[in-house]
Design a protein around this motif. Structure first.
Motif, PDB file in Angstrom:
ATOM      1  N   ALA A   1       3.582  28.401  54.755  1.00 33.51           N
ATOM      2  CA  ALA A   1       1.755  28.696  53.822  1.00 33.51           C
ATOM      3  C   ALA A   1       1.875  28.516  52.357  1.00 33.51           C
ATOM      4  O   ALA A   1       1.203  28.387  51.421  1.00 33.51           O
ATOM      5  N   TYR A   2       2.728  29.869  52.301  1.00 29.10           N
ATOM      6  CA  TYR A   2       2.932  30.282  50.496  1.00 29.10           C
ATOM      7  C   TYR A   2       3.110  29.184  49.451  1.00 29.10           C
ATOM      8  O   TYR A   2       2.273  29.449  49.150  1.00 29.10           O
ATOM      9  N   PRO A   3       3.884  28.230  49.677  1.00 30.66           N
ATOM     10  CA  PRO A   3       3.681  27.505  49.177  1.00 30.66           C
ATOM     11  C   PRO A   3       2.799  27.076  48.229  1.00 30.66           C
ATOM     12  O   PRO A   3       2.099  26.002  47.125  1.00 30.66           O
ATOM     13  N   LEU A   4       1.751  26.330  50.061  1.00 31.88           N
ATOM     14  CA  LEU A   4       0.892  25.419  49.823  1.00 31.88           C
ATOM     15  C   LEU A   4      -0.428  26.184  48.960  1.00 31.88           C
ATOM     16  O   LEU A   4      -1.472  26.172  48.342  1.00 31.88           O
ATOM     17  N   VAL A   5      -0.790  27.767  49.332  1.00 31.99           N
ATOM     18  CA  VAL A   5      -1.371  28.642  48.805  1.00 31.99           C
ATOM     19  C   VAL A   5      -1.310  28.389  47.389  1.00 31.99           C
ATOM     20  O   VAL A   5      -2.178  28.895  46.293  1.00 31.99           O
TER      21      VAL A   5
ATOM     22  N   ASN B   1      -6.253  21.391  46.257  1.00 29.74           N
ATOM     23  CA  ASN B   1      -6.161  21.442  47.631  1.00 29.74           C
ATOM     24  C   ASN B   1      -5.282  21.738  48.688  1.00 29.74           C
ATOM     25  O   ASN B   1      -3.927  21.197  48.251  1.00 29.74           O
ATOM     26  N   GLY B   2      -5.166  22.203  48.962  1.00 27.67           N
ATOM     27  CA  GLY B   2      -4.600  22.682  50.498  1.00 27.67           C
ATOM     28  C   GLY B   2      -5.049  22.559  51.802  1.00 27.67           C
ATOM     29  O   GLY B   2      -6.241  23.135  51.973  1.00 27.67           O
ATOM     30  N   THR B   3      -4.416  21.919  52.274  1.00 25.21           N
ATOM     31  CA  THR B   3      -5.042  22.011  53.803  1.00 25.21           C
ATOM     32  C   THR B   3      -3.918  22.387  55.318  1.00 25.21           C
ATOM     33  O   THR B   3      -2.815  22.240  55.136  1.00 25.21           O
ATOM     34  N   ILE B   4      -4.282  23.497  55.768  1.00 29.86           N
ATOM     35  CA  ILE B   4      -2.988  23.984  57.602  1.00 29.86           C
ATOM     36  C   ILE B   4      -4.013  23.190  57.909  1.00 29.86           C
ATOM     37  O   ILE B   4      -4.912  24.045  58.452  1.00 29.86           O
ATOM     38  N   PHE B   5      -3.709  22.850  58.717  1.00 24.95           N
ATOM     39  CA  PHE B   5      -3.976  22.172  60.392  1.00 24.95           C
ATOM     40  C   PHE B   5      -3.120  22.920  61.190  1.00 24.95           C
ATOM     41  O   PHE B   5      -2.371  21.974  61.275  1.00 24.95           O
TER      42      PHE B   5
ATOM     43  N   ARG C   1      -3.675  36.104  55.686  1.00 31.34           N
ATOM     44  CA  ARG C   1      -2.807  36.602  54.800  1.00 31.34           C
ATOM     45  C   ARG C   1      -2.855  35.377  53.555  1.00 31.34           C
ATOM     46  O   ARG C   1      -3.029  35.825  52.186  1.00 31.34           O
ATOM     47  N   ALA C   2      -3.683  34.280  53.237  1.00 27.44           N
ATOM     48  CA  ALA C   2      -4.293  32.935  52.580  1.00 27.44           C
ATOM     49  C   ALA C   2      -5.148  33.787  51.270  1.00 27.44           C
ATOM     50  O   ALA C   2      -5.376  34.070  49.845  1.00 27.44           O
ATOM     51  N   PHE C   3      -6.218  34.387  52.620  1.00 24.44           N
ATOM     52  CA  PHE C   3      -7.260  34.964  51.664  1.00 24.44           C
ATOM     53  C   PHE C   3      -6.685  36.097  50.721  1.00 24.44           C
ATOM     54  O   PHE C   3      -7.123  36.596  49.343  1.00 24.44           O
ATOM     55  N   ASP C   4      -5.707  37.079  50.865  1.00 20.08           N
ATOM     56  CA  ASP C   4      -5.340  38.270  50.416  1.00 20.08           C
ATOM     57  C   ASP C   4      -4.282  37.723  49.251  1.00 20.08           C
ATOM     58  O   ASP C   4      -4.627  37.658  47.800  1.00 20.08           O
ATOM     59  N   HIS C   5      -3.958  36.449  49.496  1.00 16.51           N
ATOM     60  CA  HIS C   5      -2.560  35.881  48.485  1.00 16.51           C
ATOM     61  C   HIS C   5      -3.473  34.913  47.139  1.00 16.51           C
ATOM     62  O   HIS C   5      -3.452  35.493  46.257  1.00 16.51           O
ATOM     63  N   ILE C   6      -4.590  34.101  47.600  1.00 18.58           N
ATOM     64  CA  ILE C   6      -5.756  33.792  46.174  1.00 18.58           C
ATOM     65  C   ILE C   6      -6.665  34.645  45.710  1.00 18.58           C
ATOM     66  O   ILE C   6      -6.395  34.954  44.110  1.00 18.58           O
ATOM     67  N   PHE C   7      -7.022  35.416  46.015  1.00 14.80           N
ATOM     68  CA  PHE C   7      -8.014  37.116  45.317  1.00 14.80           C
ATOM     69  C   PHE C   7      -7.438  37.870  44.678  1.00 14.80           C
ATOM     70  O   PHE C   7      -7.265  38.464  43.874  1.00 14.80           O
ATOM     71  N   GLU C   8      -5.624  38.140  45.568  1.00 18.74           N
ATOM     72  CA  GLU C   8      -4.614  38.738  44.072  1.00 18.74           C
ATOM     73  C   GLU C   8      -4.401  37.681  43.232  1.00 18.74           C
ATOM     74  O   GLU C   8      -4.519  38.472  41.849  1.00 18.74           O
TER      75      GLU C   8
END
Length: 176
Positions: A72-76, A84-88, A116-123
Motif C-alpha cells: 500500500a505504501y507505494p500506492l499511497v 488516484n489510488g484504489t485498494i480493493f 495507516r493510509a490516512f496518517d501517511h496522507i496527512f503527514e
C-alpha cells in the motif's frame, strides 16, 4: 510513482477466538517469498494441495505494517503526488478484510491499512503545506454485500447507496 499495474495479493489472518474454540485447524500454507498459497483438503492426505500464485502473499506471522509498507505504501505515495489510488479488499464474510483494512488497536503493528493510509496522507500534507500547497482529500470506504452498497464513512453506514452511471458516460461519444 510506483508501478501502475494491478497487483493481487492474498493475506491469511490468524484464527480468531471463535475458530479456536471450535477446534478449527489451518488447511492453508504459504510460500510468501514466491507469493504462493497451498490449500490442503481436510482429511485428504493422498491428494496434492491446490496451488495458487499471487503478486504477494502474507501469512499469519506477517503484520499489517509489513503488508502496508510493501503493497500500500507505494500506492499511497502516488496519491500524495496527485494520482488516484484504489485498494480493493475482496473475500467472503469472515475472511479478514476488516482485520486488514481497519485493523486492531493492539498490537500497533496490526493497525489497519485505512488508518495507516490516512496518517501517511496527512503527514505528507503537513510537510507540503509549508510550501503553500493546497490539497483536496477525498476518500471512500464502501461495502458491497448482497448487491447492496453502503458508505461506511457516511453518517449512516446502514443507509443504502444508489449506484448510478456518471453523467459523462451518458454522452453520445461514450458507448457502454
Amino acid at each position: 510513482m510506483g508501478s501502475e499495474a494491478v497487483k493481487v495479493v492474498v493475506r491469511c489472518r490468524p484464527l480468531n477466538g471463535r475458530e479456536k474454540a471450535l477446534g478449527c485447524r489451518m488447511v492453508l500454507s504459504m510460500d510468501v517469498r514466491h507469493g504462493q498459497c497451498f490449500i490442503q483438503k481436510p482429511g485428504a492426505t493422498d491428494e496434492p494441495a491446490k496451488q495458487f500464485t499471487f503478486d504477494g502473499a502474507y501469512f499469519m506471522e506477517q503484520t499489517t505494517e509489513e503488508m502496508y509498507n510493501e503493497i500500500a505504501y507505494p500506492l499511497v505515495e502516488g496519491v500524495t503526488e496527485g494520482y488516484n489510488g484504489t485498494i480493493f479488499a475482496y473475500g467472503q464474510t469472515g475472511s479478514g478484510k476488516s482485520f486488514t483494512m481497519q485493523g486492531v488497536p493492539e498490537p500497533a503493528a496490526q493497525k489497519g491499512v485505512i488508518p495507516r493510509a490516512f496518517d501517511h496522507i496527512f503527514e505528507s500534507i503537513q510537510v507540503d503545506e509549508r510550501q503553500n500547497a493546497k490539497f483536496l482529500v477525498r476518500a471512500s470506504y464502501l461495502e458491497i454485500y448482497n448487491e447492496e452498497v453502503r458508505d461506511l464513512l457516511g453518517s449512516d453506514p446502514k443507509q443504502r447507496m444508489e449506484v448510478t452511471e456518471p453523467e459523462q458516460l451518458k454522452s453520445p461519444k461514450f458507448k457502454v
